[in-house]
Structures are given as structure tokens and as C-alpha cells.
Scaffold this motif. Structure first.
Motif, PDB file in Angstrom:
ATOM      1  N   PHE A 254      -0.502   2.124  -9.721  1.00 44.88           N
ATOM      2  CA  PHE A 254      -0.408   1.857  -8.295  1.00 44.88           C
ATOM      3  C   PHE A 254      -1.600   1.014  -7.856  1.00 44.88           C
ATOM      4  O   PHE A 254      -2.613   0.937  -8.554  1.00 44.88           O
ATOM      5  CB  PHE A 254      -0.440   3.182  -7.515  1.00 44.88           C
ATOM      6  CG  PHE A 254       0.568   4.198  -7.955  1.00 44.88           C
ATOM      7  CD1 PHE A 254       1.793   4.315  -7.334  1.00 44.88           C
ATOM      8  CD2 PHE A 254       0.294   5.056  -9.028  1.00 44.88           C
ATOM      9  CE1 PHE A 254       2.721   5.257  -7.747  1.00 44.88           C
ATOM     10  CE2 PHE A 254       1.221   5.997  -9.450  1.00 44.88           C
ATOM     11  CZ  PHE A 254       2.441   6.096  -8.805  1.00 44.88           C
ATOM     12  N   ASN A 255      -1.486   0.424  -6.660  1.00 48.71           N
ATOM     13  CA  ASN A 255      -2.685  -0.175  -6.090  1.00 48.71           C
ATOM     14  C   ASN A 255      -3.543   0.921  -5.453  1.00 48.71           C
ATOM     15  O   ASN A 255      -3.177   2.100  -5.482  1.00 48.71           O
ATOM     16  CB  ASN A 255      -2.348  -1.312  -5.121  1.00 48.71           C
ATOM     17  CG  ASN A 255      -1.769  -0.838  -3.794  1.00 48.71           C
ATOM     18  OD1 ASN A 255      -1.768   0.353  -3.469  1.00 48.71           O
ATOM     19  ND2 ASN A 255      -1.278  -1.781  -3.012  1.00 48.71           N
ATOM     20  N   ALA A 256      -4.658   0.543  -4.882  1.00 49.84           N
ATOM     21  CA  ALA A 256      -5.636   1.530  -4.433  1.00 49.84           C
ATOM     22  C   ALA A 256      -5.146   2.416  -3.300  1.00 49.84           C
ATOM     23  O   ALA A 256      -5.682   3.512  -3.093  1.00 49.84           O
ATOM     24  CB  ALA A 256      -6.918   0.822  -4.006  1.00 49.84           C
ATOM     25  N   SER A 257      -4.118   1.981  -2.583  1.00 49.27           N
ATOM     26  CA  SER A 257      -3.589   2.803  -1.492  1.00 49.27           C
ATOM     27  C   SER A 257      -2.244   3.429  -1.838  1.00 49.27           C
ATOM     28  O   SER A 257      -1.594   4.009  -0.972  1.00 49.27           O
ATOM     29  CB  SER A 257      -3.472   1.967  -0.213  1.00 49.27           C
ATOM     30  OG  SER A 257      -2.677   0.823  -0.428  1.00 49.27           O
ATOM     31  N   GLY A 258      -1.824   3.319  -3.110  1.00 49.57           N
ATOM     32  CA  GLY A 258      -0.654   4.054  -3.568  1.00 49.57           C
ATOM     33  C   GLY A 258       0.633   3.278  -3.658  1.00 49.57           C
ATOM     34  O   GLY A 258       1.689   3.872  -3.932  1.00 49.57           O
ATOM     35  N   ALA A 259       0.620   1.969  -3.456  1.00 50.15           N
ATOM     36  CA  ALA A 259       1.841   1.177  -3.623  1.00 50.15           C
ATOM     37  C   ALA A 259       2.189   1.103  -5.109  1.00 50.15           C
ATOM     38  O   ALA A 259       1.349   0.761  -5.942  1.00 50.15           O
ATOM     39  CB  ALA A 259       1.659  -0.217  -3.051  1.00 50.15           C
TER      40      ALA A 259
END
Length: 321
Positions: A254-259
Motif C-alpha cells: 500500500f501507499n503510506a495512507s493505505g491505498a
């Protein structure tokens, strides 16, 4: 005219960036046993500052370390309660100065060592007071030396100085933001944010370095971004977050915000398959991911070929015109 000059300038100075695509099986090492390079229920692992991979060999009550392609380099530990002994160690984390921290789970303590295994110190005891633990499961070391420990049975995260001085804690039992149901893996991003596997709530939560809730993602299931008993977590320098989705026999990232960005792995014993993956580690640039394939008694690693592109290729410059 001014926009055209700006465009020419940006194209002249732009630096290519690397973008990683799908992760593919690249190799493995290990088998069932107690000899050098063998494992019994390998759990946590970490990629060290010297390019070595350290593995918590839980069933053999020891730490082993290897090159990043599995060449055996050394080991330490035996069963017991003494200095440098372990009872089911579940995670290992490397500090930037080379110190090796180990969660000695059934002894309810953290021990730390030099990078060749020389014993340096310890802290912790059984209980629920400051600095005590109930079966700690994961730990991570921030760049400033702060050590974060998931206190599994006490449903909290505690953090300490590099030598074990208690600094603070957060969390309680529950499903609300900032609460946990058996926290497990933990890692610290370059910006200092702390990411925690909230195992039985089937989610990832992330916080400031002193425990202020920032966000979360995940729910129970098999879809993208869902989990079934997630285990451990690792963060590349670019902020990409890798999570071992243990009961779904895969790793998601994921990316850092959870995507959701992607996943790899299915159930089985073949190359690139898993049976209860637990520990996950990543080299700093994110190009190689290591996974402790617990029930298959091995470590597998996966590579992603980078593609050099410029920001203009992503429309970051074109959007100006």
C-alpha cells in the motif's frame, strides 16, 4: 513564452525516478530442522544496515543471519531464561548503528545485541505495568533509536529508549480508533510515523511517534485491502507499506495512507507460494522484499524491476501547460 521557458528548464533539470511494478519470485533458502540455515517456524525478520537479513528462528530459540540471497553468516541463542537465551522469540529489528533487538516473547522481555550477536542488555518482565509485557510480538527501531514494542496480551504499544528506559505507551483493548485487539507487527516510517498491525481487528493503524492516531485501513475478508489475521509489516524508504496477510497466504502492499498498490502469493509449497507467511522485510529502496514463510520453514524473496521515468511522464509537468 514564459511557460515555454519554464517547461524547457524543468525538462533540463528533472531527475528520473524509479517506479516499482509487480513483485516476482526471485529465490529462497531454508528447510525444516535445527542445522545452520534451517528453521522451525521462522517468524520475524529484518534487513540490516550492513545488507544482512536477520531471522527470528522461533522454534529453535535463536537468531540466524544471512546475506540477502540466503548465504549463512552466523547465529546465536539457545533455549532458556539467561542472558542471550530465548523462549520463542518472535521478532527482530535492526537499529541504524547495527544493534539487534529481539522480542523474547515467552520470557516477556526485549534483549539487544551487537550485530554479530554479542549480548548487550535487556529489559522487561511479566505484567501490565510500565515496561512490563504480556507476550510481546513485534518491535521496530526508529532512526533516533526509540524502540517500539507491541505488547500483544496487554493490547498496547510501548516505547523505550535504545537501552530500555520507558518513555510512554498508547492503546487499550477494543475496536475503536487507537485501540487494539492483539497487536502484532510494527514498523516506523522515515517520517517517524508508527504503523501497527491490529491483528484481530484485521487492520493497520498508524500514529505519530508518540501515539496520536492518524489513520487506518483494512477489514476482514479476501479482497484488495482486506485481511485475515495480518501478521507483520515493513516500510520502504519511499513509504510503501508491506503487510503479511497471514491466513490469506499473501503479501499486500500500500501507499503510506493505505491505498492498495498490489499483492503477491497464494497458498502452497511452490516458488512464490506461502503457508502462513509471517515476518516481512524490505530493503531501503523497495526493490527486494523478504518473507518468512512460516509453515514452509523457509525465507522467500521477491524482486521488482524498476522503471526509470520522469515526472513529466506522469503528467506532473504537463499539468502546468
Amino acid at each position: 513564452m514564459e511557460k515555454l521557458k519554464l517547461f524547457a528548464f524543468l525538462m533540463a533539470v528533472v531527475v528520473p525516478i524509479s517506479v516499482f511494478g509487480a513483485y516476482d519470485y526471485a529465490g529462497q533458502w531454508g528447510s525444516d530442522g535445527g542445522a545452520d540455515g534451517q528453521f522451525r517456524s521462522p517468524t520475524g525478520l529484518d534487513f540490516g544496515p550492513f545488507g544482512h537479513v536477520y531471522v527470528a528462528d522461533r522454534g529453535n530459540d535463536r537468531i540466524q543471519y544471512f546475506t540477502d540471497t540466503g548465504g549463512f553468516l552466523g547465529k546465536w541463542g539457545s533455549t532458556g531464561t539467561g542472558d542471550g537465551q530465548f523462549d520463542k522469540p518472535r521478532d527482530v529489528a535492526l537499529a541504524s548503528d547495527g544493534k539487534v533487538y529481539v522480542v523474547d516473547t515467552e520470557n516477556d522481555r526485549v534483549q539487544y545485541f551487537g550485530h554479530f550477536g554479542n549480548y548487550l542488555g535487556q529489559w522487561g518482565a511479566t505484567g501490565n505495568s510500565n515496561g512490563q509485557f504480556d507476550r510481546p510480538r513485534g518491535l521496530a527501531v526508529a532512526d533516533d533509536g526509540t524502540v517500539y514494542v507491541t505488547d500483544h496480551g496487554n493490547h498496547r504499544v510501548q516505547y523505550f529508549s535504545a537501552t530500555g528506559t520507558y518513555l510512554g505507551e498508547w492503546g487499550s483493548n477494543g475496536g475503536a480508533d487507537g485501540q487494539f485487539e492483539n497487536p502484532r507487527g510494527v514498523d516506523v516510517a522515515l517520517n517517524g510515523n508508527v504503523y501497527v498491525i491490529d491483528q484481530d481487528n484485521h487492520r493497520v493503524q498508524y500514529f505519530t511517534d508518540d501515539g496520536i492516531f492518524l489513520g487506518k485501513w483494512g477489514s476482514f475478508g479476501t479482497g484488495d485491502g482486506q485481511f485475515d489475521g495480518p501478521g507483520y509489516i515493513a516500510i520502504a524508504n519511499d513509504g510503501t507499506v508491506f503487510v503479511s496477510d497471514t491466513n490469506n497466504n499473501r503479501v499486500q502492499y500500500f501507499n503510506a495512507s493505505g491505498a492498495f498498490l498490489g499483492e503477491f502469493g497464494t497458498f502452497g509449497t511452490g516458488n512464490g507460494q506461502f503457508d502462513g507467511p509471517e515476518g516481512v522485510a524490505v530493503n531501503p529502496d523497495g526493490s527486494r522484499v523478504f518473507v518468512a514463510d512460516n509453515n514452509n520453514e523457509r525465507i522467500q524473496y521477491f524482486d521488482s524491476a524498476s522503471t526509470s521515468i520522469t515526472p513529466s511522464s506522469l503528467g506532473r509537468i504537463k499539468a502546468l501547460f
